[in-house]
Design an enzyme around this catalytic site. Structure first.
Site, short mmCIF file in Angstrom:
data_model
loop_
_atom_site.label_atom_id
_atom_site.label_comp_id
_atom_site.label_asym_id
_atom_site.label_seq_id
_atom_site.Cartn_x
_atom_site.Cartn_y
_atom_site.Cartn_z
N HIS B 121 -3.01 -2.68 -3.44
CA HIS B 121 -3.14 -3.03 -4.86
C HIS B 121 -2.91 -4.54 -4.99
O HIS B 121 -2.19 -5.14 -4.19
CB HIS B 121 -2.06 -2.26 -5.63
CG HIS B 121 -2.19 -2.32 -7.11
ND1 HIS B 121 -1.76 -3.39 -7.84
CD2 HIS B 121 -2.67 -1.42 -8.00
CE1 HIS B 121 -1.99 -3.16 -9.13
NE2 HIS B 121 -2.54 -1.97 -9.26
N GLN B 201 2.82 4.59 -5.55
CA GLN B 201 2.08 5.85 -5.55
C GLN B 201 2.74 6.91 -4.68
O GLN B 201 2.15 7.97 -4.45
CB GLN B 201 0.63 5.61 -5.06
CG GLN B 201 -0.16 4.62 -5.86
CD GLN B 201 -0.50 5.13 -7.27
OE1 GLN B 201 -0.31 6.30 -7.60
NE2 GLN B 201 -0.99 4.23 -8.11
N LYS B 224 5.19 5.38 -13.63
CA LYS B 224 4.32 6.26 -12.85
C LYS B 224 5.04 7.55 -12.45
O LYS B 224 4.49 8.38 -11.74
CB LYS B 224 3.82 5.54 -11.60
CG LYS B 224 2.78 4.44 -11.90
CD LYS B 224 2.13 3.98 -10.62
CE LYS B 224 1.47 2.62 -10.70
NZ LYS B 224 0.33 2.52 -11.59
N CYS B 361 -7.82 -2.28 -9.39
CA CYS B 361 -6.95 -3.39 -8.98
C CYS B 361 -6.98 -3.65 -7.48
O CYS B 361 -6.10 -4.31 -6.95
CB CYS B 361 -5.50 -3.20 -9.43
SG CYS B 361 -5.33 -3.23 -11.20
#
Lengths: 142, 407
Positions: B121, B201, B224, B361
Protein backbone atom coordinates in the site's frame (compact mmCIF):
# COMPACT_ATOMS: atom_id res chain seq x y z
CA UNK A 1 -34.14 20.85 -28.80
CA UNK A 2 -36.47 17.82 -28.95
CA UNK A 3 -37.04 15.85 -25.77
CA UNK A 4 -34.82 12.80 -25.67
CA UNK A 5 -36.06 9.48 -24.36
CA UNK A 6 -33.98 7.44 -21.95
CA UNK A 7 -33.16 5.05 -24.77
CA UNK A 8 -31.85 7.90 -26.91
CA UNK A 9 -29.73 9.20 -24.05
CA UNK A 10 -28.31 5.74 -23.40
CA UNK A 11 -27.30 5.36 -27.01
CA UNK A 12 -25.71 8.81 -27.09
CA UNK A 13 -23.50 7.84 -24.12
CA UNK A 14 -22.65 4.39 -25.50
CA UNK A 15 -21.85 5.75 -28.97
CA UNK A 16 -19.49 8.37 -27.62
CA UNK A 17 -17.87 5.78 -25.35
CA UNK A 18 -17.41 3.00 -27.89
CA UNK A 19 -16.58 5.24 -30.85
CA UNK A 20 -15.43 8.60 -29.54
CA UNK A 21 -14.99 11.20 -32.27
CA UNK A 22 -12.32 13.25 -30.55
CA UNK A 23 -10.22 10.74 -28.64
CA UNK A 24 -6.78 11.28 -30.13
CA UNK A 25 -3.74 13.44 -29.59
CA UNK A 26 -3.53 16.59 -31.70
CA UNK A 27 -1.93 16.07 -35.09
CA UNK A 28 -0.57 19.60 -35.31
CA UNK A 29 0.86 22.41 -33.17
CA UNK A 30 -1.06 25.14 -31.38
CA UNK A 31 -3.06 23.20 -28.80
CA UNK A 32 -3.16 23.96 -25.10
CA UNK A 33 -3.12 20.90 -22.86
CA UNK A 34 -4.66 20.31 -19.44
CA UNK A 35 -4.05 17.12 -17.48
CA UNK A 36 -6.79 15.79 -15.21
CA UNK A 37 -6.51 12.97 -12.75
CA UNK A 38 -9.45 11.79 -10.74
CA UNK A 39 -8.90 10.85 -7.12
CA UNK A 40 -11.92 8.57 -6.87
CA UNK A 41 -11.71 6.99 -10.31
CA UNK A 42 -8.66 6.02 -12.29
CA UNK A 43 -9.57 8.55 -14.96
CA UNK A 44 -6.34 10.03 -16.23
CA UNK A 45 -6.92 12.36 -19.17
CA UNK A 46 -5.22 15.00 -21.22
CA UNK A 47 -7.55 17.55 -22.78
CA UNK A 48 -6.35 19.64 -25.74
CA UNK A 49 -8.00 22.82 -27.01
CA UNK A 50 -6.95 24.96 -29.93
CA UNK A 51 -8.14 28.56 -29.62
CA UNK A 52 -7.69 30.99 -32.51
CA UNK A 53 -9.02 34.55 -32.63
CA UNK A 54 -11.28 34.05 -29.63
CA UNK A 55 -12.79 30.87 -31.02
CA UNK A 56 -12.34 27.19 -30.10
CA UNK A 57 -11.32 25.71 -33.43
CA UNK A 58 -10.62 22.20 -32.21
CA UNK A 59 -10.74 20.03 -29.11
CA UNK A 60 -9.58 16.49 -28.41
CA UNK A 61 -8.45 14.26 -25.56
CA UNK A 62 -6.58 11.08 -24.74
CA UNK A 63 -5.96 8.87 -21.76
CA UNK A 64 -7.65 6.22 -19.65
CA UNK A 65 -11.23 6.78 -18.59
CA UNK A 66 -14.51 5.08 -17.69
CA UNK A 67 -17.66 5.17 -19.78
CA UNK A 68 -19.01 8.33 -18.22
CA UNK A 69 -15.80 10.34 -18.42
CA UNK A 70 -14.96 9.19 -21.95
CA UNK A 71 -18.43 9.90 -23.34
CA UNK A 72 -18.88 13.19 -21.49
CA UNK A 73 -15.45 14.46 -22.54
CA UNK A 74 -16.07 13.47 -26.15
CA UNK A 75 -19.38 15.34 -26.12
CA UNK A 76 -17.71 18.31 -24.45
CA UNK A 77 -15.37 18.48 -27.45
CA UNK A 78 -18.37 18.45 -29.80
CA UNK A 79 -20.06 21.19 -27.79
CA UNK A 80 -17.14 23.62 -27.57
CA UNK A 81 -15.78 23.28 -31.11
CA UNK A 82 -16.83 26.26 -33.19
CA UNK A 83 -17.93 28.32 -30.19
CA UNK A 84 -16.32 31.56 -29.08
CA UNK A 85 -14.47 31.22 -25.78
CA UNK A 86 -17.31 33.04 -24.01
CA UNK A 87 -19.94 30.78 -25.56
CA UNK A 88 -17.87 27.72 -24.64
CA UNK A 89 -17.47 28.91 -21.06
CA UNK A 90 -21.21 29.53 -20.87
CA UNK A 91 -21.95 26.02 -22.17
CA UNK A 92 -19.59 24.49 -19.61
CA UNK A 93 -21.30 26.48 -16.88
CA UNK A 94 -24.74 25.30 -18.00
CA UNK A 95 -23.55 21.69 -18.11
CA UNK A 96 -22.26 21.97 -14.53
CA UNK A 97 -25.60 23.41 -13.45
CA UNK A 98 -27.37 20.43 -14.99
CA UNK A 99 -25.03 17.93 -13.29
CA UNK A 100 -25.67 19.56 -9.92
CA UNK A 101 -29.44 19.59 -10.51
CA UNK A 102 -29.67 23.37 -10.83
CA UNK A 103 -31.63 25.28 -13.50
CA UNK A 104 -29.72 25.30 -16.80
CA UNK A 105 -30.04 26.29 -20.44
CA UNK A 106 -30.39 23.03 -22.38
CA UNK A 107 -30.04 24.71 -25.76
CA UNK A 108 -26.29 25.26 -25.45
CA UNK A 109 -25.19 21.81 -24.32
CA UNK A 110 -26.62 19.71 -27.12
CA UNK A 111 -26.13 15.94 -26.62
CA UNK A 112 -24.61 16.50 -23.17
CA UNK A 113 -28.19 16.45 -21.93
CA UNK A 114 -27.69 12.66 -21.84
CA UNK A 115 -25.85 13.12 -18.54
CA UNK A 116 -28.85 14.66 -16.82
CA UNK A 117 -29.16 11.64 -14.48
CA UNK A 118 -25.57 11.69 -13.24
CA UNK A 119 -26.63 12.74 -9.76
CA UNK A 120 -28.29 9.33 -9.38
CA UNK A 121 -24.74 8.02 -9.11
CA UNK A 122 -23.19 10.81 -7.09
CA UNK A 123 -19.81 9.08 -6.96
CA UNK A 124 -19.55 9.53 -10.73
CA UNK A 125 -20.16 13.31 -10.85
CA UNK A 126 -16.42 13.74 -10.94
CA UNK A 127 -16.23 11.48 -14.02
CA UNK A 128 -19.00 13.36 -15.80
CA UNK A 129 -17.28 16.70 -15.26
CA UNK A 130 -13.58 15.89 -15.58
CA UNK A 131 -13.22 16.88 -19.26
CA UNK A 132 -15.47 19.89 -18.87
CA UNK A 133 -13.47 21.20 -15.92
CA UNK A 134 -10.25 20.72 -17.87
CA UNK A 135 -11.63 22.78 -20.77
CA UNK A 136 -12.84 25.41 -18.31
CA UNK A 137 -9.33 25.65 -16.87
CA UNK A 138 -7.84 26.17 -20.32
CA UNK A 139 -10.44 28.79 -21.20
CA UNK A 140 -10.58 30.67 -17.93
CA UNK A 141 -8.03 33.35 -18.87
CA UNK A 142 -9.21 33.66 -22.45
CA UNK B 1 -18.88 -20.95 15.28
CA UNK B 2 -20.84 -17.68 15.60
CA UNK B 3 -24.20 -16.40 14.53
CA UNK B 4 -23.59 -13.89 11.71
CA UNK B 5 -27.18 -12.64 11.76
CA UNK B 6 -27.03 -11.97 15.50
CA UNK B 7 -23.69 -10.19 15.08
CA UNK B 8 -25.07 -8.02 12.27
CA UNK B 9 -27.92 -6.89 14.49
CA UNK B 10 -25.30 -5.09 16.60
CA UNK B 11 -24.22 -2.89 13.66
CA UNK B 12 -26.55 0.07 13.04
CA UNK B 13 -25.09 0.65 9.56
CA UNK B 14 -26.78 -2.49 8.27
CA UNK B 15 -30.12 -0.70 8.61
CA UNK B 16 -29.00 1.72 5.89
CA UNK B 17 -30.10 1.41 2.29
CA UNK B 18 -28.16 2.35 -0.81
CA UNK B 19 -29.89 3.23 -4.07
CA UNK B 20 -33.10 2.23 -2.30
CA UNK B 21 -31.84 -1.34 -1.87
CA UNK B 22 -30.56 -3.23 1.16
CA UNK B 23 -26.94 -2.19 1.69
CA UNK B 24 -24.40 -4.90 0.85
CA UNK B 25 -21.12 -3.58 2.18
CA UNK B 26 -18.18 -5.39 0.57
CA UNK B 27 -15.47 -2.83 1.22
CA UNK B 28 -14.22 -3.84 4.64
CA UNK B 29 -10.59 -3.84 3.51
CA UNK B 30 -11.07 -0.11 3.18
CA UNK B 31 -12.90 0.45 6.44
CA UNK B 32 -15.29 -1.50 8.63
CA UNK B 33 -18.67 -0.87 10.18
CA UNK B 34 -18.84 -0.26 13.92
CA UNK B 35 -20.88 -2.26 16.40
CA UNK B 36 -23.09 -0.36 18.83
CA UNK B 37 -20.68 -1.09 21.73
CA UNK B 38 -17.91 0.86 19.95
CA UNK B 39 -20.24 3.76 19.17
CA UNK B 40 -21.40 3.72 22.80
CA UNK B 41 -17.83 3.77 24.09
CA UNK B 42 -17.02 6.86 22.03
CA UNK B 43 -20.26 8.55 23.05
CA UNK B 44 -19.56 7.63 26.66
CA UNK B 45 -16.27 9.53 26.55
CA UNK B 46 -17.90 12.64 25.14
CA UNK B 47 -21.02 12.35 27.27
CA UNK B 48 -19.70 11.21 30.63
CA UNK B 49 -15.93 11.20 30.77
CA UNK B 50 -14.49 14.14 28.81
CA UNK B 51 -11.15 15.32 30.14
CA UNK B 52 -7.56 15.20 28.97
CA UNK B 53 -5.19 12.37 29.71
CA UNK B 54 -1.91 12.62 31.61
CA UNK B 55 -2.56 15.93 33.26
CA UNK B 56 -5.64 16.17 35.41
CA UNK B 57 -5.80 16.11 39.18
CA UNK B 58 -9.49 15.33 39.34
CA UNK B 59 -11.73 12.28 39.16
CA UNK B 60 -12.66 12.63 35.48
CA UNK B 61 -9.02 12.70 34.44
CA UNK B 62 -8.39 9.59 36.49
CA UNK B 63 -11.08 7.71 34.56
CA UNK B 64 -9.49 8.76 31.26
CA UNK B 65 -5.98 7.78 32.35
CA UNK B 66 -7.30 4.45 33.54
CA UNK B 67 -9.05 3.75 30.23
CA UNK B 68 -5.96 4.76 28.22
CA UNK B 69 -3.91 2.36 30.33
CA UNK B 70 -6.50 -0.42 29.99
CA UNK B 71 -6.63 0.09 26.23
CA UNK B 72 -2.84 -0.17 26.00
CA UNK B 73 -3.08 -3.42 27.96
CA UNK B 74 -5.89 -4.62 25.70
CA UNK B 75 -3.81 -3.94 22.59
CA UNK B 76 -0.79 -5.70 24.14
CA UNK B 77 -2.96 -8.71 24.94
CA UNK B 78 -4.55 -8.64 21.47
CA UNK B 79 -1.23 -8.71 19.58
CA UNK B 80 0.85 -10.38 22.32
CA UNK B 81 3.34 -7.60 22.92
CA UNK B 82 4.41 -5.82 26.09
CA UNK B 83 2.29 -2.93 27.27
CA UNK B 84 5.17 -0.45 26.92
CA UNK B 85 5.70 -1.52 23.31
CA UNK B 86 2.33 -0.05 22.29
CA UNK B 87 2.35 3.51 20.92
CA UNK B 88 -0.98 5.17 20.07
CA UNK B 89 -1.00 6.94 16.71
CA UNK B 90 -3.57 8.30 14.28
CA UNK B 91 -3.63 5.09 12.29
CA UNK B 92 -1.53 2.73 10.21
CA UNK B 93 -0.22 5.43 7.86
CA UNK B 94 0.77 7.58 10.79
CA UNK B 95 2.51 4.61 12.48
CA UNK B 96 4.52 3.78 9.36
CA UNK B 97 5.52 7.40 8.80
CA UNK B 98 6.58 7.88 12.41
CA UNK B 99 8.64 4.72 12.40
CA UNK B 100 10.21 5.27 8.97
CA UNK B 101 11.36 8.77 9.87
CA UNK B 102 12.36 7.98 13.45
CA UNK B 103 14.35 4.88 12.55
CA UNK B 104 15.42 5.75 9.03
CA UNK B 105 16.83 9.21 9.57
CA UNK B 106 18.84 8.01 12.54
CA UNK B 107 20.14 4.72 11.20
CA UNK B 108 20.19 4.68 7.41
CA UNK B 109 22.94 5.92 5.13
CA UNK B 110 24.06 5.68 1.55
CA UNK B 111 24.22 2.14 0.15
CA UNK B 112 22.06 0.74 2.92
CA UNK B 113 19.09 -1.13 1.51
CA UNK B 114 15.38 -1.01 2.33
CA UNK B 115 13.43 -4.01 1.03
CA UNK B 116 9.84 -3.39 -0.05
CA UNK B 117 7.48 -5.04 -2.56
CA UNK B 118 5.32 -3.96 -5.47
CA UNK B 119 2.25 -5.19 -3.64
CA UNK B 120 2.54 -2.68 -0.79
CA UNK B 121 0.00 0.00 0.00
CA UNK B 122 1.15 3.60 -0.54
CA UNK B 123 1.42 3.98 3.24
CA UNK B 124 4.20 1.40 3.36
CA UNK B 125 6.01 2.71 0.29
CA UNK B 126 5.94 6.49 0.35
CA UNK B 127 7.44 7.03 3.85
CA UNK B 128 10.36 4.85 2.77
CA UNK B 129 10.64 6.75 -0.54
CA UNK B 130 11.05 9.93 1.48
CA UNK B 131 13.57 8.39 3.86
CA UNK B 132 15.49 6.92 0.92
CA UNK B 133 15.72 10.37 -0.70
CA UNK B 134 16.84 11.97 2.55
CA UNK B 135 19.47 9.37 3.48
CA UNK B 136 20.65 7.96 0.15
CA UNK B 137 19.57 4.46 1.19
CA UNK B 138 18.48 2.34 -1.74
CA UNK B 139 15.07 0.72 -2.16
CA UNK B 140 15.08 -2.87 -3.34
CA UNK B 141 11.88 -4.63 -4.44
CA UNK B 142 11.49 -8.28 -3.62
CA UNK B 143 10.30 -9.98 -6.80
CA UNK B 144 6.76 -11.40 -6.72
CA UNK B 145 6.31 -14.97 -7.92
CA UNK B 146 4.07 -15.76 -10.90
CA UNK B 147 1.00 -15.77 -8.63
CA UNK B 148 1.92 -12.37 -7.22
CA UNK B 149 3.13 -13.69 -3.88
CA UNK B 150 6.13 -12.71 -1.79
CA UNK B 151 7.91 -15.98 -1.07
CA UNK B 152 10.54 -16.77 1.54
CA UNK B 153 12.84 -17.88 -1.30
CA UNK B 154 12.58 -14.51 -3.01
CA UNK B 155 13.19 -12.73 0.30
CA UNK B 156 16.35 -14.77 0.66
CA UNK B 157 17.48 -13.54 -2.76
CA UNK B 158 17.25 -9.85 -1.88
CA UNK B 159 18.18 -9.64 1.79
CA UNK B 160 21.92 -9.31 2.35
CA UNK B 161 24.45 -7.59 4.59
CA UNK B 162 23.46 -4.16 3.22
CA UNK B 163 19.80 -4.66 4.12
CA UNK B 164 18.82 -2.57 7.13
CA UNK B 165 15.02 -2.65 6.92
CA UNK B 166 12.49 -5.02 5.37
CA UNK B 167 8.99 -3.54 5.43
CA UNK B 168 6.07 -5.61 4.13
CA UNK B 169 2.34 -5.99 4.59
CA UNK B 170 1.39 -9.17 6.40
CA UNK B 171 -1.61 -9.38 4.05
CA UNK B 172 -1.62 -7.39 0.81
CA UNK B 173 -4.60 -5.09 0.37
CA UNK B 174 -5.15 -5.96 -3.30
CA UNK B 175 -4.16 -9.61 -3.67
CA UNK B 176 -4.96 -10.66 -0.12
CA UNK B 177 -1.96 -12.99 0.13
CA UNK B 178 -0.37 -13.65 3.49
CA UNK B 179 3.40 -13.72 3.94
CA UNK B 180 5.35 -16.00 6.27
CA UNK B 181 6.38 -13.37 8.81
CA UNK B 182 8.14 -15.78 11.14
CA UNK B 183 10.53 -17.08 8.49
CA UNK B 184 11.10 -13.63 7.00
CA UNK B 185 11.89 -12.24 10.46
CA UNK B 186 14.52 -14.95 10.95
CA UNK B 187 16.15 -14.13 7.60
CA UNK B 188 16.17 -10.40 8.39
CA UNK B 189 17.73 -10.97 11.79
CA UNK B 190 20.43 -13.25 10.40
CA UNK B 191 21.65 -10.20 8.43
CA UNK B 192 21.07 -7.73 11.28
CA UNK B 193 18.11 -6.09 9.51
CA UNK B 194 14.84 -5.17 11.19
CA UNK B 195 11.49 -6.41 9.96
CA UNK B 196 8.54 -4.01 9.86
CA UNK B 197 5.11 -5.62 9.38
CA UNK B 198 2.21 -3.54 8.11
CA UNK B 199 -0.67 -5.24 9.85
CA UNK B 200 -3.50 -3.10 8.47
CA UNK B 201 -5.05 -6.07 6.65
CA UNK B 202 -3.98 -8.79 9.08
CA UNK B 203 -4.48 -7.63 12.68
CA UNK B 204 -8.27 -7.25 12.15
CA UNK B 205 -8.59 -10.69 10.58
CA UNK B 206 -6.57 -13.30 12.48
CA UNK B 207 -4.57 -13.78 15.63
CA UNK B 208 -1.40 -11.72 15.86
CA UNK B 209 1.59 -12.90 17.89
CA UNK B 210 4.17 -10.13 17.95
CA UNK B 211 6.37 -11.95 20.42
CA UNK B 212 6.33 -15.43 18.91
CA UNK B 213 6.80 -14.17 15.36
CA UNK B 214 9.78 -12.15 16.60
CA UNK B 215 9.00 -9.23 14.30
CA UNK B 216 10.45 -5.84 15.18
CA UNK B 217 7.61 -3.51 14.30
CA UNK B 218 3.88 -3.93 13.73
CA UNK B 219 1.46 -1.21 12.61
CA UNK B 220 -2.31 -1.14 12.24
CA UNK B 221 -5.44 1.03 12.22
CA UNK B 222 -8.44 0.87 14.52
CA UNK B 223 -11.00 1.65 11.85
CA UNK B 224 -10.30 -1.54 9.88
CA UNK B 225 -11.15 -3.63 12.95
CA UNK B 226 -14.53 -2.16 13.91
CA UNK B 227 -12.89 0.66 15.84
CA UNK B 228 -13.03 4.40 15.23
CA UNK B 229 -11.14 6.34 12.57
CA UNK B 230 -8.14 8.37 13.68
CA UNK B 231 -6.67 5.80 16.07
CA UNK B 232 -4.04 3.18 15.39
CA UNK B 233 -0.97 1.63 16.89
CA UNK B 234 2.75 1.42 16.36
CA UNK B 235 4.08 -1.64 18.16
CA UNK B 236 7.84 -1.98 18.33
CA UNK B 237 10.26 -3.99 20.41
CA UNK B 238 11.10 -2.19 23.63
CA UNK B 239 14.82 -1.80 22.87
CA UNK B 240 14.04 -0.48 19.39
CA UNK B 241 11.64 2.15 20.77
CA UNK B 242 14.25 3.14 23.36
CA UNK B 243 16.87 3.67 20.67
CA UNK B 244 14.90 5.93 18.35
CA UNK B 245 13.86 9.52 18.89
CA UNK B 246 10.38 10.99 18.69
CA UNK B 247 9.34 12.62 15.42
CA UNK B 248 6.63 14.72 17.05
CA UNK B 249 7.45 16.57 20.23
CA UNK B 250 5.38 18.74 22.52
CA UNK B 251 3.28 18.35 25.62
CA UNK B 252 2.85 14.99 27.30
CA UNK B 253 6.02 13.40 25.93
CA UNK B 254 8.80 14.97 27.99
CA UNK B 255 10.05 14.88 31.57
CA UNK B 256 11.46 18.37 31.33
CA UNK B 257 13.09 20.86 29.02
CA UNK B 258 15.37 23.78 29.66
CA UNK B 259 17.21 26.60 27.92
CA UNK B 260 18.61 26.94 25.38
CA UNK B 261 17.20 23.86 23.61
CA UNK B 262 17.36 20.78 25.77
CA UNK B 263 14.59 18.28 26.35
CA UNK B 264 14.48 15.04 28.25
CA UNK B 265 11.80 12.77 26.81
CA UNK B 266 9.75 10.29 28.76
CA UNK B 267 10.47 6.62 28.24
CA UNK B 268 8.65 4.85 25.40
CA UNK B 269 5.83 4.68 24.59
CA UNK B 270 4.96 8.13 26.03
CA UNK B 271 7.80 9.87 24.23
CA UNK B 272 6.05 9.13 20.93
CA UNK B 273 2.68 10.48 22.04
CA UNK B 274 3.06 14.26 21.91
CA UNK B 275 -0.07 16.35 22.30
CA UNK B 276 -3.54 15.30 23.31
CA UNK B 277 -4.24 11.72 22.40
CA UNK B 278 -7.32 10.70 20.41
CA UNK B 279 -8.99 9.77 23.71
CA UNK B 280 -12.40 9.07 22.17
CA UNK B 281 -10.64 6.85 19.64
CA UNK B 282 -8.86 5.02 22.44
CA UNK B 283 -12.16 4.39 24.25
CA UNK B 284 -13.58 3.05 20.97
CA UNK B 285 -10.52 0.92 20.20
CA UNK B 286 -10.79 -0.82 23.56
CA UNK B 287 -14.43 -1.66 22.87
CA UNK B 288 -13.53 -2.91 19.38
CA UNK B 289 -10.80 -5.20 20.70
CA UNK B 290 -13.12 -6.64 23.35
CA UNK B 291 -15.79 -7.13 20.69
CA UNK B 292 -13.41 -9.01 18.36
CA UNK B 293 -12.13 -11.08 21.28
CA UNK B 294 -15.68 -12.04 22.17
CA UNK B 295 -16.17 -13.47 18.65
CA UNK B 296 -12.70 -15.03 18.63
CA UNK B 297 -9.96 -14.23 16.12
CA UNK B 298 -9.62 -17.87 15.09
CA UNK B 299 -13.34 -17.97 14.30
CA UNK B 300 -13.07 -14.77 12.28
CA UNK B 301 -10.12 -16.14 10.31
CA UNK B 302 -11.80 -19.44 9.57
CA UNK B 303 -15.07 -17.79 8.51
CA UNK B 304 -13.39 -15.33 6.15
CA UNK B 305 -11.38 -18.06 4.45
CA UNK B 306 -14.61 -19.98 4.05
CA UNK B 307 -16.23 -16.95 2.41
CA UNK B 308 -13.34 -16.59 -0.01
CA UNK B 309 -13.51 -20.24 -0.96
CA UNK B 310 -17.28 -19.88 -1.34
CA UNK B 311 -17.07 -16.94 -3.76
CA UNK B 312 -14.33 -18.58 -5.82
CA UNK B 313 -16.45 -21.72 -6.16
CA UNK B 314 -19.52 -19.67 -7.13
CA UNK B 315 -17.58 -17.86 -9.85
CA UNK B 316 -15.94 -20.99 -11.19
CA UNK B 317 -16.64 -21.43 -14.88
CA UNK B 318 -17.88 -17.85 -15.27
CA UNK B 319 -16.17 -15.23 -17.41
CA UNK B 320 -15.18 -13.10 -14.39
CA UNK B 321 -11.41 -12.60 -14.28
CA UNK B 322 -10.15 -13.29 -10.75
CA UNK B 323 -6.64 -12.13 -9.92
CA UNK B 324 -6.30 -13.80 -6.52
CA UNK B 325 -8.05 -17.18 -6.55
CA UNK B 326 -5.77 -18.49 -3.83
CA UNK B 327 -5.92 -15.46 -1.50
CA UNK B 328 -5.53 -16.22 2.19
CA UNK B 329 -8.11 -13.63 3.19
CA UNK B 330 -11.58 -12.32 2.46
CA UNK B 331 -10.35 -10.20 -0.47
CA UNK B 332 -11.58 -10.84 -4.02
CA UNK B 333 -9.89 -8.84 -6.78
CA UNK B 334 -11.54 -9.15 -10.18
CA UNK B 335 -12.65 -7.62 -13.43
CA UNK B 336 -15.63 -8.25 -15.65
CA UNK B 337 -14.43 -8.66 -19.24
CA UNK B 338 -15.29 -5.73 -21.46
CA UNK B 339 -16.28 -3.52 -18.55
CA UNK B 340 -14.23 -0.72 -17.10
CA UNK B 341 -13.80 -1.40 -13.34
CA UNK B 342 -15.31 1.94 -12.34
CA UNK B 343 -18.32 1.24 -14.50
CA UNK B 344 -18.76 -2.16 -12.88
CA UNK B 345 -18.49 -0.60 -9.41
CA UNK B 346 -21.13 1.97 -10.37
CA UNK B 347 -23.38 -0.79 -11.64
CA UNK B 348 -22.92 -2.65 -8.34
CA UNK B 349 -23.63 0.56 -6.43
CA UNK B 350 -26.89 0.78 -8.34
CA UNK B 351 -27.64 -2.73 -7.05
CA UNK B 352 -26.86 -1.60 -3.48
CA UNK B 353 -23.42 -3.22 -3.34
CA UNK B 354 -20.39 -1.28 -2.13
CA UNK B 355 -17.12 -2.41 -3.71
CA UNK B 356 -13.95 -0.55 -4.47
CA UNK B 357 -12.53 -0.01 -7.94
CA UNK B 358 -9.27 1.48 -9.05
CA UNK B 359 -5.75 0.87 -7.85
CA UNK B 360 -6.56 0.53 -4.16
CA UNK B 361 -3.64 2.81 -3.23
CA UNK B 362 -1.16 0.42 -4.81
CA UNK B 363 0.08 2.12 -7.93
CA UNK B 364 2.86 -0.37 -8.59
CA UNK B 365 0.81 -3.57 -8.76
CA UNK B 366 -1.03 -2.81 -12.05
CA UNK B 367 2.32 -3.25 -13.81
CA UNK B 368 2.43 -6.76 -12.45
CA UNK B 369 -1.23 -7.56 -13.17
CA UNK B 370 -1.04 -5.80 -16.55
CA UNK B 371 -4.36 -4.01 -16.05
CA UNK B 372 -5.22 -0.36 -15.48
CA UNK B 373 -7.41 -1.11 -12.52
CA UNK B 374 -9.48 -3.76 -10.79
CA UNK B 375 -12.60 -4.14 -8.67
CA UNK B 376 -12.19 -5.38 -5.13
CA UNK B 377 -14.82 -6.94 -2.92
CA UNK B 378 -13.64 -7.51 0.65
CA UNK B 379 -15.42 -9.49 3.31
CA UNK B 380 -15.41 -9.44 7.09
CA UNK B 381 -16.96 -11.65 9.75
CA UNK B 382 -20.28 -9.82 9.32
CA UNK B 383 -20.51 -10.65 5.59
CA UNK B 384 -23.08 -13.33 4.78
CA UNK B 385 -23.11 -16.01 2.11
CA UNK B 386 -26.40 -14.53 0.93
CA UNK B 387 -24.59 -11.25 0.24
CA UNK B 388 -21.98 -13.13 -1.76
CA UNK B 389 -24.72 -14.93 -3.70
CA UNK B 390 -26.23 -11.54 -4.52
CA UNK B 391 -22.84 -10.15 -5.60
CA UNK B 392 -22.31 -13.11 -7.92
CA UNK B 393 -25.83 -12.77 -9.35
CA UNK B 394 -25.22 -9.08 -10.07
CA UNK B 395 -21.82 -9.77 -11.62
CA UNK B 396 -23.32 -12.37 -13.92
CA UNK B 397 -26.67 -10.80 -14.72
CA UNK B 398 -25.28 -9.03 -17.78
CA UNK B 399 -27.16 -5.82 -16.92
CA UNK B 400 -26.35 -2.68 -18.84
CA UNK B 401 -24.10 -0.41 -16.79
CA UNK B 402 -26.18 2.56 -17.88
CA UNK B 403 -29.14 1.06 -15.99
CA UNK B 404 -27.48 2.78 -13.05
CA UNK B 405 -28.41 6.13 -14.57
CA UNK B 406 -31.64 5.44 -16.43
CA UNK B 407 -33.67 3.03 -14.31
Amino acid sequence: MPTLTNEMMRSIIMDHYSSPLHKHVPSEEGYEKWHMHSDNCIDDLNIYLKVENGKVVDACFDGVACTISTASTDIMCEVVIGKTTDEAKFAIEQYNHMIHEEPFDADVIDEAIAFINTSKQAARIRCATIGWNAADNILKDK
Amino acid sequence: MFDVKEIRSQFPMFKQKMQGKPLVFLDSASTTFKPQCVIDAITNYYTNATSNSHRGDYDLAYVVDKTVRETRQAVARFVNSKENEVVFTNGDTSSLNIFAYAYGLKNLKENDEIVLSESEHASNLLPWFQVSKMTGAKIVYVPLNEEGRITVDNIQKVVNKNTKVVSLAHVGNVMGYRIDVEKIAAICHSFGAIFVVDGAQSVPHFKTDFKKWDIDVLTFSGHKMCGPTGIGCLIAKEELLNNIDPVFVGGGMNETFFKPNNMIPFDAPSKFEAGTLNVAGIFGLKAAIEFLESIGMDNIEQYELELHEYVIKKLEGSNIVIYNKTADSGILTFNVPGRFPQDEATYLNYKGIAVRSGLHCDKLLPDFLKVNATCRASFYFYTTKEEIDYLVDCLLDGGDILDAYFN
